[in-house]
Design a protein around this motif. Structure first.
Motif, short mmCIF file in Angstrom:
data_model
loop_
_atom_site.label_atom_id
_atom_site.label_comp_id
_atom_site.label_asym_id
_atom_site.label_seq_id
_atom_site.Cartn_x
_atom_site.Cartn_y
_atom_site.Cartn_z
N LEU A 155 -8.89 -7.87 15.95
CA LEU A 155 -7.72 -7.15 16.48
C LEU A 155 -8.13 -6.36 17.71
N ALA A 156 -7.38 -6.54 18.80
CA ALA A 156 -7.71 -5.82 20.04
C ALA A 156 -6.44 -5.25 20.67
N ALA A 157 -5.57 -4.72 19.82
CA ALA A 157 -4.33 -4.06 20.27
C ALA A 157 -3.54 -4.94 21.25
N GLY A 158 -3.50 -6.23 20.98
CA GLY A 158 -2.71 -7.15 21.80
C GLY A 158 -3.31 -7.46 23.16
N LYS A 159 -4.54 -6.99 23.40
CA LYS A 159 -5.14 -7.19 24.73
C LYS A 159 -6.27 -8.21 24.72
N GLY A 160 -6.56 -8.78 23.57
CA GLY A 160 -7.76 -9.59 23.41
C GLY A 160 -7.70 -11.02 23.90
N VAL A 161 -6.57 -11.42 24.52
CA VAL A 161 -6.46 -12.80 25.03
C VAL A 161 -6.51 -12.79 26.55
N LEU A 162 -7.44 -13.57 27.12
CA LEU A 162 -7.54 -13.65 28.58
C LEU A 162 -7.25 -15.07 29.00
N ILE A 163 -6.42 -15.23 30.03
CA ILE A 163 -6.13 -16.56 30.57
C ILE A 163 -6.55 -16.52 32.04
N ILE A 164 -7.54 -17.34 32.38
CA ILE A 164 -8.22 -17.19 33.67
C ILE A 164 -8.23 -18.54 34.39
N ASP A 165 -7.87 -18.52 35.68
CA ASP A 165 -7.81 -19.77 36.47
C ASP A 165 -9.18 -20.22 36.95
N ASN A 166 -10.04 -19.24 37.28
CA ASN A 166 -11.29 -19.53 37.97
C ASN A 166 -12.46 -19.64 36.98
N LEU A 167 -13.25 -20.71 37.09
CA LEU A 167 -14.33 -20.95 36.13
C LEU A 167 -15.40 -19.84 36.17
N ASP A 168 -15.79 -19.42 37.39
CA ASP A 168 -16.82 -18.36 37.50
C ASP A 168 -16.36 -17.10 36.79
N GLU A 169 -15.08 -16.77 37.01
CA GLU A 169 -14.56 -15.55 36.40
C GLU A 169 -14.50 -15.71 34.88
N ALA A 170 -14.12 -16.91 34.43
CA ALA A 170 -14.04 -17.16 32.98
C ALA A 170 -15.44 -17.00 32.35
N GLU A 171 -16.46 -17.49 33.05
CA GLU A 171 -17.83 -17.36 32.53
C GLU A 171 -18.23 -15.88 32.46
N ARG A 172 -17.88 -15.14 33.52
CA ARG A 172 -18.19 -13.71 33.55
C ARG A 172 -17.51 -12.97 32.41
N GLU A 173 -16.22 -13.29 32.20
CA GLU A 173 -15.47 -12.62 31.14
C GLU A 173 -16.02 -12.98 29.76
N LEU A 174 -16.41 -14.24 29.60
CA LEU A 174 -16.96 -14.65 28.29
C LEU A 174 -18.24 -13.86 27.99
N ARG A 175 -19.09 -13.71 29.03
CA ARG A 175 -20.31 -12.91 28.84
C ARG A 175 -19.95 -11.46 28.55
N GLY A 176 -18.94 -10.96 29.29
CA GLY A 176 -18.51 -9.57 29.10
C GLY A 176 -18.03 -9.32 27.67
N MET A 177 -17.30 -10.30 27.13
CA MET A 177 -16.77 -10.14 25.77
C MET A 177 -17.90 -10.24 24.74
N LEU A 178 -18.72 -11.27 24.88
CA LEU A 178 -19.74 -11.51 23.84
C LEU A 178 -20.94 -10.58 23.95
N VAL A 179 -21.42 -10.40 25.19
CA VAL A 179 -22.69 -9.68 25.36
C VAL A 179 -22.45 -8.19 25.61
N ASP A 180 -21.45 -7.87 26.44
CA ASP A 180 -21.24 -6.45 26.79
C ASP A 180 -20.19 -5.77 25.91
N GLY A 181 -19.66 -6.49 24.92
CA GLY A 181 -18.72 -5.87 23.98
C GLY A 181 -17.45 -5.36 24.64
N LYS A 182 -16.87 -6.17 25.53
CA LYS A 182 -15.66 -5.75 26.25
C LYS A 182 -14.56 -5.24 25.32
N PHE A 183 -14.38 -5.88 24.16
CA PHE A 183 -13.38 -5.42 23.20
C PHE A 183 -14.06 -4.89 21.95
N GLY A 184 -15.27 -4.35 22.12
CA GLY A 184 -16.01 -3.79 20.98
C GLY A 184 -16.30 -4.87 19.95
#
Ligand code: AMP
Ligand code: GLY
Length: 437
Positions: A155-184
């Motif tokens: 549960l991420a208060a309705g904010k936990g879904v990201l839809i991204i057009d650009n592959l580089d940005e998607a890779e960055r966000e995936l790392r941010g979510m998994l490694v940097d705990g973007k949504f805890g």
């Protein structure tokens, strides 16, 4: 009987109106409620925290409450129904809402995807990755086509879904979510899935664990700005019913999604008594031209602001429906529905879904005629004035024989209400109207 409703939004105000309208309800407590729920006949707001189960249990015992209706997901995912089931003096209280195992349908996107796979329920292709698998996740992303869909598992208060057009940005966000705990903790696991292109709608089901009733459909408007632009919100309006969810489409929804979901829960030994909210994408089949339903997400509760257009259309006694739900004999009852269209427009605080101010004085609510005003983030000031107390503030719902008239009526009434910074979308229902002509 005395009933306790947990929650404080527009959803709970709309539910409170229908619950209190039942002859079966002698007194309705809403914890914590809002300025609107406090004014529904037979209703009283109580300062009880829905996440403090011991406090809720004590209130239920001391106020002779026979039924607890759970509005939001957090207490369900945290196991409020299980708490009641294991306490000797609470186990006979009718709790409308699943236990923690059923609420995982909403509480864990990975659980929901695996469940759908086990029961052959149509959904987007996906894979789930943990932090240790981040490089596999990146490699998987590279095999997909843009846009990329990343979903925090929890549960991420309705904010936990990201839809991204650009592959580089998607890779960055995936790392941010998994490694940097973007949504805890919620993004300790991430579901990466195929993008589905189509029109969304919400289907609501009430189930006793074996039998089910499909409630009216609705469409939600999630983005803040007109034309579905800007950041996601909790929902800026809703329409019920959704015209393209016709009989043949709903037959597919029932056969491919609702029936296997209820049967799947039962077969897995999950005793589910409550609402299932199925977020669907209607995808047009390129060969046949037909609309096919795919599940985007499950929720273990009603939607907000869908409830504000769905509940006013349910003409059956909802307390009776809830009692049948608890008793396991939902098949012995019917859900009667007002055939008219309901259009709901949400009025929000300036700045929402980002930073916004509270405590603004609201004017004009008493001028509204012929439409319903459901309160979300409101409170009474010390002087008795109505004030804003949240991002989503008021929701105006109108019923009419057709959608354009229902929408027009809601907007006419919205014009009468004001506060400093008040904001709303101007195009609720317009996309459906375009599809109709
Ligand atoms: P949620 O926060 O789970 O309600 O998801 C937010 C929104 O993301 C949904 O309402 C959809 O508009 C969109 N969405 C989620 N999954 C997909 C998908 N697989 N394809 C396209 N859009 C999606
Ligand atoms: N309106 C979407 C939700 O309640 O999650």
């Amino acid at each position: 009987m005395n009933i306790l409703l947990l929650g404080s939004g527009g959803r709970e105000h709309a539910m409170a109106c229908r619950i209190a309208a039942s002859e079966r309800c002698s007194k309705l407590y809403v914890a914590p409620g809002n300025a609107g729920t406090g004014e529904v006949p037979k209703c009283e707001n109580v300062a009880c925290d829905p996440m403090n189960f011991a406090e809720v249990g004590q209130f239920v015992t001391s106020h002779n409450v026979a039924m607890v209706v759970v509005g939001p997901e957090a207490p369900l995912v945290a196991g409020i129904a299980d708490y009641f089931a294991k306490e000797t003096n609470l186990k006979n209280v009718m709790v409308i809402g699943p236990g923690a195992s059923g609420a995982q349908l909403e509480g864990s996107k990975d659980f929901a995807k695996q469940f759908m796979q086990r029961h052959n329920i149509p959904t987007a292709a996906y894979r789930t990755f943990a932090a240790s698998e981040v490089e596999d996740g990146v490699a998987f992303l590279r095999t997909l086509k843009s846009p990329y869909v990343l979903k925090a598992d929890g549960l991420a208060a309705g904010k936990g879904v990201l839809i991204i057009d650009n592959l580089d940005e998607a890779e960055r966000e995936l790392r941010g979510m998994l490694v940097d705990g973007k949504f805890g903790e919620a993004s300790a696991k991430v579901v990466v899935e195929e993008f589905l292109s189509g029109v969304e709608l919400s289907v609501f089901v009430l189930t006793d664990g074996r039998h089910y009733k499909i409630l009216p459909t609705a469409k939600d408007y999630k983005r803040i700005d007109d034309g579905d632009t800007g950041p996601n919100t909790g929902g800026m309006g809703s329409i019920s019913p959704v015209h393209f969810a016709d009989k043949p489409f709903m037959q597919k929804v029932e056969e491919r999604i609702v029936a296997p979901t209820v049967k799947g829960l039962h077969d897995e030994g999950i005793d589910y008594k409550g609402f299932i909210f199925v977020g669907l994408m209607a995808v047009r089949n390129g060969n046949t031209g037909e609309l096919e339903p795919y599940v985007i997400e499950y929720n273990a509760r009603m939607g907000d602001p869908e409830t504000e257009s769905v509940f006013p259309r349910i003409t059956s006694d909802v307390v009776d429906l809830f009692e049948h739900t608890w008793q396991g004999n939902l098949h012995q009852t019917t859900v009667d529905v007002d055939p008219r269209t309901a259009a709901c427009v949400m009025m929000v605080s300036g700045g929402y879904p980002g930073h916004y101010e509270k405590g603004k004085t609201i004017t004009g609510v008493d001028q509204v005629e012929g439409s319903m005003v459901f309160h979300a983030g409101t409170r009474r000031g010390a002087d008795g004035s109505l004030q804003t107390a949240g991002g989503r503030v008021l929701c105006i719902t109108s019923l009419a024989d057709n959608m354009p008239v229902a929408v027009l009526k809601s907007y006419q009434e919205v014009e009468k209400i004001n506060w400093e910074g008040c904001f709303f979308r101007h195009d609720i229902g317009q996309d459906l109207l375009k599809m109709m002509i």
